[in-house]
Design a protein around this motif. Structure first.
Motif, PDB file in Angstrom:
ATOM      1  N   GLN A  34      58.608  55.587  36.561  1.00 14.19           N
ATOM      2  CA  GLN A  34      59.920  56.230  36.504  1.00 14.19           C
ATOM      3  C   GLN A  34      60.384  56.513  35.082  1.00 14.19           C
ATOM      4  O   GLN A  34      61.040  57.517  34.843  1.00 14.19           O
ATOM      5  N   GLY A  35      60.090  55.646  34.164  1.00 16.97           N
ATOM      6  CA  GLY A  35      60.597  55.771  32.808  1.00 16.97           C
ATOM      7  C   GLY A  35      61.958  55.104  32.685  1.00 16.97           C
ATOM      8  O   GLY A  35      62.565  54.692  33.666  1.00 16.97           O
ATOM      9  N   PHE A  36      62.432  54.994  31.464  1.00 15.41           N
ATOM     10  CA  PHE A  36      63.719  54.391  31.171  1.00 15.41           C
ATOM     11  C   PHE A  36      64.553  55.369  30.363  1.00 15.41           C
ATOM     12  O   PHE A  36      64.015  56.169  29.598  1.00 15.41           O
ATOM     13  N   ASN A  37      65.871  55.307  30.538  1.00 16.33           N
ATOM     14  CA  ASN A  37      66.737  56.115  29.699  1.00 16.33           C
ATOM     15  C   ASN A  37      68.044  55.399  29.431  1.00 16.33           C
ATOM     16  O   ASN A  37      68.482  54.563  30.199  1.00 16.33           O
ATOM     17  N   LYS A  38      68.635  55.712  28.303  1.00 25.90           N
ATOM     18  CA  LYS A  38      69.944  55.204  27.899  1.00 25.90           C
ATOM     19  C   LYS A  38      70.768  56.404  27.478  1.00 25.90           C
ATOM     20  O   LYS A  38      70.270  57.313  26.812  1.00 25.90           O
ATOM     21  N   THR A  39      72.031  56.414  27.876  1.00 25.80           N
ATOM     22  CA  THR A  39      72.921  57.502  27.525  1.00 25.80           C
ATOM     23  C   THR A  39      74.010  56.964  26.606  1.00 25.80           C
ATOM     24  O   THR A  39      74.632  55.947  26.899  1.00 25.80           O
ATOM     25  N   LEU A  40      74.215  57.659  25.498  1.00 22.42           N
ATOM     26  CA  LEU A  40      75.244  57.302  24.532  1.00 22.42           C
ATOM     27  C   LEU A  40      76.304  58.394  24.498  1.00 22.42           C
ATOM     28  O   LEU A  40      75.996  59.571  24.749  1.00 22.42           O
ATOM     29  N   GLU A  41      77.519  58.022  24.182  1.00 22.91           N
ATOM     30  CA  GLU A  41      78.625  58.975  24.137  1.00 22.91           C
ATOM     31  C   GLU A  41      79.275  58.900  22.764  1.00 22.91           C
ATOM     32  O   GLU A  41      79.528  57.826  22.240  1.00 22.91           O
ATOM     33  N   ILE A  42      79.568  60.081  22.187  1.00 22.25           N
ATOM     34  CA  ILE A  42      80.228  60.153  20.892  1.00 22.25           C
ATOM     35  C   ILE A  42      81.689  60.486  21.128  1.00 22.25           C
ATOM     36  O   ILE A  42      82.003  61.466  21.806  1.00 22.25           O
ATOM     37  N   GLN A  43      82.598  59.670  20.570  1.00 19.38           N
ATOM     38  CA  GLN A  43      84.029  59.918  20.682  1.00 19.38           C
ATOM     39  C   GLN A  43      84.640  59.930  19.295  1.00 19.38           C
ATOM     40  O   GLN A  43      84.355  59.055  18.484  1.00 19.38           O
ATOM     41  N   GLY A  44      85.474  60.904  19.024  1.00 20.04           N
ATOM     42  CA  GLY A  44      86.174  60.975  17.755  1.00 20.04           C
ATOM     43  C   GLY A  44      86.359  62.411  17.332  1.00 20.04           C
ATOM     44  O   GLY A  44      85.542  63.286  17.645  1.00 20.04           O
ATOM     45  N   VAL A  45      87.432  62.673  16.625  1.00 16.30           N
ATOM     46  CA  VAL A  45      87.731  64.026  16.161  1.00 16.30           C
ATOM     47  C   VAL A  45      86.731  64.397  15.068  1.00 16.30           C
ATOM     48  O   VAL A  45      86.575  63.686  14.077  1.00 16.30           O
ATOM     49  N   GLY A  46      86.036  65.482  15.253  1.00 10.89           N
ATOM     50  CA  GLY A  46      85.053  65.947  14.275  1.00 10.89           C
ATOM     51  C   GLY A  46      83.703  65.274  14.377  1.00 10.89           C
ATOM     52  O   GLY A  46      82.792  65.606  13.624  1.00 10.89           O
ATOM     53  N   TYR A  47      83.536  64.334  15.274  1.00  9.86           N
ATOM     54  CA  TYR A  47      82.246  63.676  15.454  1.00  9.86           C
ATOM     55  C   TYR A  47      81.380  64.561  16.338  1.00  9.86           C
ATOM     56  O   TYR A  47      81.792  64.965  17.417  1.00  9.86           O
ATOM     57  N   ARG A  48      80.183  64.855  15.881  1.00 11.37           N
ATOM     58  CA  ARG A  48      79.283  65.686  16.682  1.00 11.37           C
ATOM     59  C   ARG A  48      77.835  65.345  16.336  1.00 11.37           C
ATOM     60  O   ARG A  48      77.555  64.675  15.349  1.00 11.37           O
ATOM     61  N   CYS A  49      76.944  65.843  17.186  1.00 11.99           N
ATOM     62  CA  CYS A  49      75.522  65.622  16.962  1.00 11.99           C
ATOM     63  C   CYS A  49      74.767  66.870  17.399  1.00 11.99           C
ATOM     64  O   CYS A  49      75.234  67.650  18.227  1.00 11.99           O
ATOM     65  N   ASN A  50      73.616  67.072  16.825  1.00 12.68           N
ATOM     66  CA  ASN A  50      72.725  68.142  17.263  1.00 12.68           C
ATOM     67  C   ASN A  50      71.288  67.735  16.970  1.00 12.68           C
ATOM     68  O   ASN A  50      71.024  66.745  16.287  1.00 12.68           O
ATOM     69  N   LEU A  51      70.381  68.513  17.523  1.00  6.69           N
ATOM     70  CA  LEU A  51      68.960  68.216  17.424  1.00  6.69           C
ATOM     71  C   LEU A  51      68.285  69.298  16.602  1.00  6.69           C
ATOM     72  O   LEU A  51      68.439  70.486  16.884  1.00  6.69           O
ATOM     73  N   ASP A  52      67.551  68.908  15.566  1.00  9.02           N
ATOM     74  CA  ASP A  52      66.767  69.842  14.759  1.00  9.02           C
ATOM     75  C   ASP A  52      65.303  69.482  14.954  1.00  9.02           C
ATOM     76  O   ASP A  52      64.826  68.500  14.392  1.00  9.02           O
ATOM     77  N   GLN A  53      64.601  70.264  15.776  1.00  9.64           N
ATOM     78  CA  GLN A  53      63.255  69.964  16.248  1.00  9.64           C
ATOM     79  C   GLN A  53      63.281  68.618  16.940  1.00  9.64           C
ATOM     80  O   GLN A  53      63.797  68.509  18.022  1.00  9.64           O
ATOM     81  N   ARG A  54      62.763  67.555  16.343  1.00 10.14           N
ATOM     82  CA  ARG A  54      62.814  66.231  16.985  1.00 10.14           C
ATOM     83  C   ARG A  54      63.832  65.312  16.317  1.00 10.14           C
ATOM     84  O   ARG A  54      64.122  64.241  16.818  1.00 10.14           O
ATOM     85  N   LYS A  55      64.392  65.704  15.192  1.00 14.29           N
ATOM     86  CA  LYS A  55      65.309  64.844  14.453  1.00 14.29           C
ATOM     87  C   LYS A  55      66.719  64.984  15.000  1.00 14.29           C
ATOM     88  O   LYS A  55      67.202  66.075  15.266  1.00 14.29           O
ATOM     89  N   LEU A  56      67.379  63.844  15.155  1.00 14.39           N
ATOM     90  CA  LEU A  56      68.764  63.811  15.602  1.00 14.39           C
ATOM     91  C   LEU A  56      69.659  63.779  14.368  1.00 14.39           C
ATOM     92  O   LEU A  56      69.484  62.944  13.484  1.00 14.39           O
ATOM     93  N   ILE A  57      70.608  64.720  14.300  1.00 21.36           N
ATOM     94  CA  ILE A  57      71.535  64.804  13.176  1.00 21.36           C
ATOM     95  C   ILE A  57      72.913  64.404  13.679  1.00 21.36           C
ATOM     96  O   ILE A  57      73.456  65.019  14.592  1.00 21.36           O
TER      97      ILE A  57
END
Length: 179
Positions: free
Chosen positions: A83-106
């Protein structure tokens, strides 16, 4: 002896299991994992390779500790390759954001610089709005990568800003009262 260690592990039909020189290799549809069995533990395949039993060789404290641990690690390997395993994270805050550049998480989480996280090759990261999904077949590695992401900006108790697990409850505190 360990209560968990006494339970046998059922192996589904799509999984292949081999034991060679104190190393168990479990391969399935999602991938292949291996574990070096401690010398105080014996692992046996039963019923035409459809179940695994784990035994402690003697009754020392160390072998009792490793008995339940070894069973849990092997069971997590079986679940991981099916089945595999997964974890989900949530970002909260004004101006807080994330994106993916190829495999790197920014991550842009309030620092003067962006934080780069380069995950191991067995881990996949999916970004959807303010949610980060970390998945893979190794439970320990998935948890470690998720904890590393969370540790960049832990949720703070006054405003609740930061990175938290999806179902995590942040206990809020009351700030100073103005007079």
């Amino acid at each position: 002896m360990s209560r968990i260690g006494k339970k046998s592990i059922f192996i589904p039909h799509e999984i292949n299991t081999t034991i060679n020189n104190n190393c168990i290799v479990i391969s399935g549809p999602k991938g292949k994992l291996s574990y070096n069995i401690p010398s105080l533990i014996r692992v046996d395949l039963n019923n035409d390779n459809r179940s695994i039993n784990i035994y402690a060789i003697n009754s020392t404290k160390k072998s009792k500790e490793l008995h339940g641990l070894s069973r849990t690690l092997i069971y997590n390997m079986v679940i991981g390759v099916t089945q595999g395993f997964n974890k989900t994270l949530e970002i909260q805050g004004v101006g807080y954001r994330c994106n993916l550049d190829q495999r790197k998480l920014i991550l842009n989480v309030g620092y003067s610089h962006s934080v780069l996280i380069n995950p191991p090759k067995n881990i996949s990261i999916i970004v959807n709005n303010n949610f980060i999904n970390v998945s893979g077949i190794d439970k320990e590695l998935v948890g470690q990568v998720a904890a590393t992401i969370r540790s960049t900006r832990q949720p703070e108790p006054y405003k609740g800003k930061g990175i938290k697990y999806k179902n995590e409850v942040v206990k809020r505190k009351v700030g100073k009262a103005g007079k």
